[in-house]
Design a protein around this motif. Structure first.
Motif, PDB file in Angstrom:
ATOM      1  N   LYS A 121       2.853 -61.835  56.630  1.00  0.00           N
ATOM      2  CA  LYS A 121       3.813 -61.052  55.852  1.00  0.00           C
ATOM      3  C   LYS A 121       4.256 -59.824  56.648  1.00  0.00           C
ATOM      4  N   GLN A 122       3.290 -59.190  57.310  1.00  0.00           N
ATOM      5  CA  GLN A 122       3.628 -58.021  58.121  1.00  0.00           C
ATOM      6  C   GLN A 122       4.487 -58.428  59.317  1.00  0.00           C
TER       7      GLN A 122
ATOM      8  N   THR B 143      17.486 -60.038  62.075  1.00  0.00           N
ATOM      9  CA  THR B 143      16.439 -60.423  63.011  1.00  0.00           C
ATOM     10  C   THR B 143      17.055 -61.094  64.225  1.00  0.00           C
TER      11      THR B 143
ATOM     12  N   GLU C 280       8.023 -58.883  58.134  1.00  0.00           N
ATOM     13  CA  GLU C 280       8.705 -57.591  57.952  1.00  0.00           C
ATOM     14  C   GLU C 280       9.087 -56.989  59.300  1.00  0.00           C
ATOM     15  N   ASP C 281       8.201 -57.143  60.285  1.00  0.00           N
ATOM     16  CA  ASP C 281       8.462 -56.559  61.603  1.00  0.00           C
ATOM     17  C   ASP C 281       9.588 -57.272  62.349  1.00  0.00           C
TER      18      ASP C 281
ATOM     19  N   THR D 163      18.760 -52.677  59.200  1.00  0.00           N
ATOM     20  CA  THR D 163      19.252 -53.062  57.877  1.00  0.00           C
ATOM     21  C   THR D 163      20.674 -52.547  57.678  1.00  0.00           C
TER      22      THR D 163
ATOM     23  N   ILE E 251      17.431 -58.631  51.431  1.00  0.00           N
ATOM     24  CA  ILE E 251      16.478 -57.686  50.858  1.00  0.00           C
ATOM     25  C   ILE E 251      16.803 -57.384  49.399  1.00  0.00           C
TER      26      ILE E 251
END
Length: 242
Positions: free
Chosen positions: A14-15, A98, A18-19, A24, A47
């Motif tokens: 999960k981290q 990303t 996010e990374d 954004t 998001i």
């Protein structure tokens, strides 16, 4: 959270996910994030808000898919490089970008997370198949019922639905484009379903007065979402790696 095998994702993954988001953006009006034929160098994490996939043919727009928060919208662009459709924001939307070079590194070092991302793209295909089926099976009110029930379930998977309502920022024109009908017919359909005590729209939300009747009208079987039902995978991936 059951949607898109989130329950299979480890805390470290999960981290990592996010990374992957490098920057954004916030959009307050419909914006085309990527056009058909553009070379994709990054993929989009939704998001907040909604994003639509659309194809325009003969001057008519067709919405062929809708994404909800938490979806990695255009992972397809990583493999295909050029999409055959447009990716467009709906209403107020927050997205994260990303770069594909980061996805290359995930593929090289994180096989379990890679498989979950692959699953997410295949789930999009499952939803596309169900939409095609419903376009053939149902009339306009059934198609609208199916769209609402599907979006409610997908938002519920990520903790964003109330028991009898959920966000619905799509205009009647956009609903018509998603249900394969005209804006005039959609207006009549919405009015008839409101008068029948099934749904109501207000301030970017849809209120669902009778979920069971709505599911019956939609001939809805949510197994294709892989969040429950006879296709639910539970801990199948973990069993394979154990």
């Amino acid at each position: 959270m059951m949607g898109r095998l989130r329950h299979e994702m480890r805390d470290r993954e999960k981290q990592l996910l996010e990374d992957l988001v490098e920057d954004t953006e916030i959009f307050t009006s419909p914006t085309k994030l990527i056009s058909r034929g553009d070379i994709a160098q990054k993929s989009t994490m939704l998001i907040d808000g909604f994003i639509a996939r659309s194809i325009t043919r003969g001057g008519k727009r067709h919405i062929i898919g809708i994404h909800v928060p938490g979806d990695f919208v255009d992972l397809h662009g990583f493999a295909l490089k050029r999409l055959d459709h447009d990716i467009v924001t709906v209403g107020h939307t927050v997205v994260g970008h990303t770069p594909h070079k980061k996805l290359v590194e995930v593929m090289r070092t994180e096989p379990h997370l890679t498989r979950l991302l692959w699953f997410a793209t295949l789930l999009d295909a499952a939803m596309h198949r169900e939409w095609i089926l419903k376009l053939e099976q149902l009339n306009a009110d059934g198609r609208l019922a199916h769209l609402i029930v599907e979006l409610w379930h997908r938002l519920d998977f990520v903790g964003l639905a109330e028991p009898a309502s959920c966000a619905m920022p799509l205009t009647q024109v956009e609903l018509a484009d998603a249900c394969g009908t005209t804006a005039i017919h959609m207006n009549r359909t919405v009015r008839a379903m409101r008068e029948a005590g099934l749904i109501d729209f207000s301030r970017g939300r849809v209120m669902i007065s009778d979920m069971e009747r709505l599911k019956q009208m939609a001939q809805f079987d949510g197994a294709y979402l892989y969040g429950n039902g006879d296709l639910y995978l539970a801990d199948a991936f973990e069993a394979e790696i154990a």
